[in-house]
Design a protein around this motif. Structure first.
Motif, PDB file in Angstrom:
ATOM      1  N   UNK A   1       0.828  -1.203   0.000  1.00 17.44           N
ATOM      2  CA  UNK A   1       0.000   0.000   0.000  1.00 17.44           C
ATOM      3  C   UNK A   1       0.864   1.255   0.000  1.00 17.44           C
ATOM      4  N   UNK A   2       0.331   2.370  -0.534  1.00 17.06           N
ATOM      5  CA  UNK A   2       1.114   3.605  -0.581  1.00 17.06           C
ATOM      6  C   UNK A   2       1.551   4.097   0.793  1.00 17.06           C
ATOM      7  N   UNK A   3       0.759   3.788   1.825  1.00 13.96           N
ATOM      8  CA  UNK A   3       1.002   4.326   3.161  1.00 13.96           C
ATOM      9  C   UNK A   3       1.192   3.193   4.164  1.00 13.96           C
ATOM     10  N   UNK A   4       2.177   3.351   5.025  1.00 13.59           N
ATOM     11  CA  UNK A   4       2.399   2.458   6.163  1.00 13.59           C
ATOM     12  C   UNK A   4       1.924   3.173   7.424  1.00 13.59           C
ATOM     13  N   UNK A   5       1.273   2.440   8.320  1.00  7.17           N
ATOM     14  CA  UNK A   5       0.580   3.034   9.457  1.00  7.17           C
ATOM     15  C   UNK A   5       1.082   2.412  10.763  1.00  7.17           C
ATOM     16  N   UNK A   6       1.317   3.241  11.753  1.00  9.34           N
ATOM     17  CA  UNK A   6       1.684   2.698  13.073  1.00  9.34           C
ATOM     18  C   UNK A   6       0.442   2.064  13.706  1.00  9.34           C
ATOM     19  N   UNK A   7       0.604   0.990  14.467  1.00  7.03           N
ATOM     20  CA  UNK A   7      -0.560   0.304  15.041  1.00  7.03           C
ATOM     21  C   UNK A   7      -1.476   1.205  15.874  1.00  7.03           C
ATOM     22  N   UNK A   8      -0.902   2.171  16.595  1.00  5.86           N
ATOM     23  CA  UNK A   8      -1.739   3.043  17.425  1.00  5.86           C
ATOM     24  C   UNK A   8      -2.718   3.868  16.591  1.00  5.86           C
ATOM     25  N   UNK A   9      -2.376   4.117  15.337  1.00  3.67           N
ATOM     26  CA  UNK A   9      -3.249   4.876  14.435  1.00  3.67           C
ATOM     27  C   UNK A   9      -4.523   4.104  14.108  1.00  3.67           C
ATOM     28  N   UNK A  10      -4.495   2.790  14.302  1.00  5.56           N
ATOM     29  CA  UNK A  10      -5.623   1.935  13.936  1.00  5.56           C
ATOM     30  C   UNK A  10      -6.666   1.835  15.046  1.00  5.56           C
ATOM     31  N   UNK A  11      -6.359   2.351  16.219  1.00  8.91           N
ATOM     32  CA  UNK A  11      -7.325   2.366  17.312  1.00  8.91           C
ATOM     33  C   UNK A  11      -7.768   0.976  17.721  1.00  8.91           C
ATOM     34  N   UNK A  12      -9.079   0.832  17.983  1.00  8.78           N
ATOM     35  CA  UNK A  12      -9.622  -0.440  18.451  1.00  8.78           C
ATOM     36  C   UNK A  12      -9.584  -1.532  17.393  1.00  8.78           C
ATOM     37  N   UNK A  13      -9.349  -1.155  16.148  1.00  6.25           N
ATOM     38  CA  UNK A  13      -9.273  -2.174  15.090  1.00  6.25           C
ATOM     39  C   UNK A  13      -8.027  -3.039  15.224  1.00  6.25           C
TER      40      UNK A  13
END
Length: 337
Positions: A197-209
């Motif tokens: 994917x174009x963007x990598x995300x830190x786990x905390x950004x995903x919240x309860x998911x």
């Protein structure tokens, strides 16, 4: 925090911080020129990148318009790419399709292969292959990117080393897999370059998911303009990313920037192998699965593998319907030899 790599005239691109809504970015070159460089110095780089992210999202830094088509895979190349098979439904179906038995202990010990990682496809660039006869298939997956992982880490400890989460198209060439598997030494030719994917995300950004080292949201695969699959990535995942990382690190350390994949996301339905989206099911994250279902129901598959000109889009939305990682958006194209 959301990070990306912009394409430039180098192999590894330029690291940028992307706003939560994916609309804007700011260069992160004062922290690190590349994603790998940031991961190599993650204890120091992360706070500095987080500060940039906070400034961008608050409006303290204006940034520039973010164009996903100009992004590379977050790591354009990586020291390690190991892909698991955490969804047992997928493994059972694809092996049944080629008349192969599941290996002993597959329900308690993850299956994993080590993929080629010297080059990944940018998420909006074509999948270039020489012939359609190889049985071209997409595989929609989740993956995590680690910092340095010690040898012998436990699954609980391994989860602490997950620094970024991405989506994957793990392109498979189904017609080449049986011969390679028969040689009992892993997959090489049958696994074309993957795209992330174009963007990598830190786990905390995903919240309860993000719970229990799993991502609990539907993964959307749109094939030739029609929704092909929407399985929930947190359901029917027999091995968490902590389990997968611990498996990979059993007898070796994993260097910062190692990518560990989930395998094709796949849900069962009422204990069975699932149904297509139009029939009320969650659909599939690859063509091989629906071909197996067709074989079970009708005696033979009817859905062909991908042809030149076919398109695949892979994306994941949050609870409000906003794209989290941006999209993998690819067309299959003939490679000129």
């Amino acid at each position: 925090m959301k990070l990306a790599t912009l394409l430039d005239d180098t192999r590894d691109g330029r690291l940028v911080v992307v706003s939560t809504d994916l609309a804007r970015y700011v260069l992160a070159t004062k922290v690190s020129v590349t994603m790998q460089g940031a991961l190599d110095d993650w204890p120091n780089a992360r706070p500095a990148l987080q500060k940039l992210s906070d400034q961008l999202n608050s409006g303290a830094v204006e940034g520039k318009a973010f164009d996903q088509a100009k992004a590379a895979s977050p790591l354009p190349r990586a020291y390690q790419w190991a892909d698991g098979s955490a969804y047992l439904n997928h493994g059972e179906l694809v092996r049944k399709a080629r008349g192969a038995e599941m290996p002993k202990g597959y329900e308690t010990d993850p299956i994993m292969y080590q993929g080629g990682s010297d080059s990944f496809i940018p998420p909006h660039h074509p999948i270039e292959l020489i012939t359609e006869d190889w049985g071209i298939d997409f595989e929609s997956e989740i993956a995590v990117i680690t910092d340095d992982v010690p040898m012998g880490v436990t699954p609980a400890q391994a989860g602490q080393h997950i620094q970024l989460v991405v989506l994957v198209n793990d392109v498979s060439l189904r017609a080449l897999i049986p011969d390679e598997m028969a040689k009992s030494l892993g997959l090489l030719q049958s696994k074309s370059s993957s795209a992330f994917s174009p963007v990598a995300v830190t786990p905390d950004e995903l919240g309860d998911a993000w719970q229990d080292d799993k991502l609990h949201l539907p993964l959307l695969s749109t094939y030739n303009g029609a929704l092909f699959g929407k399985p929930n990535a947190g359901r029917d995942m027999a091995f968490s990313f902590g389990d997968l990382i611990a498996h990979a690190a059993k007898s070796r350390v994993l260097s910062a920037g190692s990518i560990i994949g989930s395998g094709t996301v796949s849900n069962k339905l009422d204990g069975g192998p699932g149904k297509p989206v139009p029939a009320g099911g969650s659909g599939y994250s690859c063509i091989a699965e629906i071909r197996m279902i067709e074989t079970i129901l009708d005696g033979a598959p009817k859905t062909p593998f991908m042809s030149f000109g076919d398109t695949i889009r892979i994306e994941m939305n949050d609870a409000d319907g906003a794209s989290i990682f941006g999209s993998i958006n690819q067309v299959v194209k003939k490679h000129d030899v």
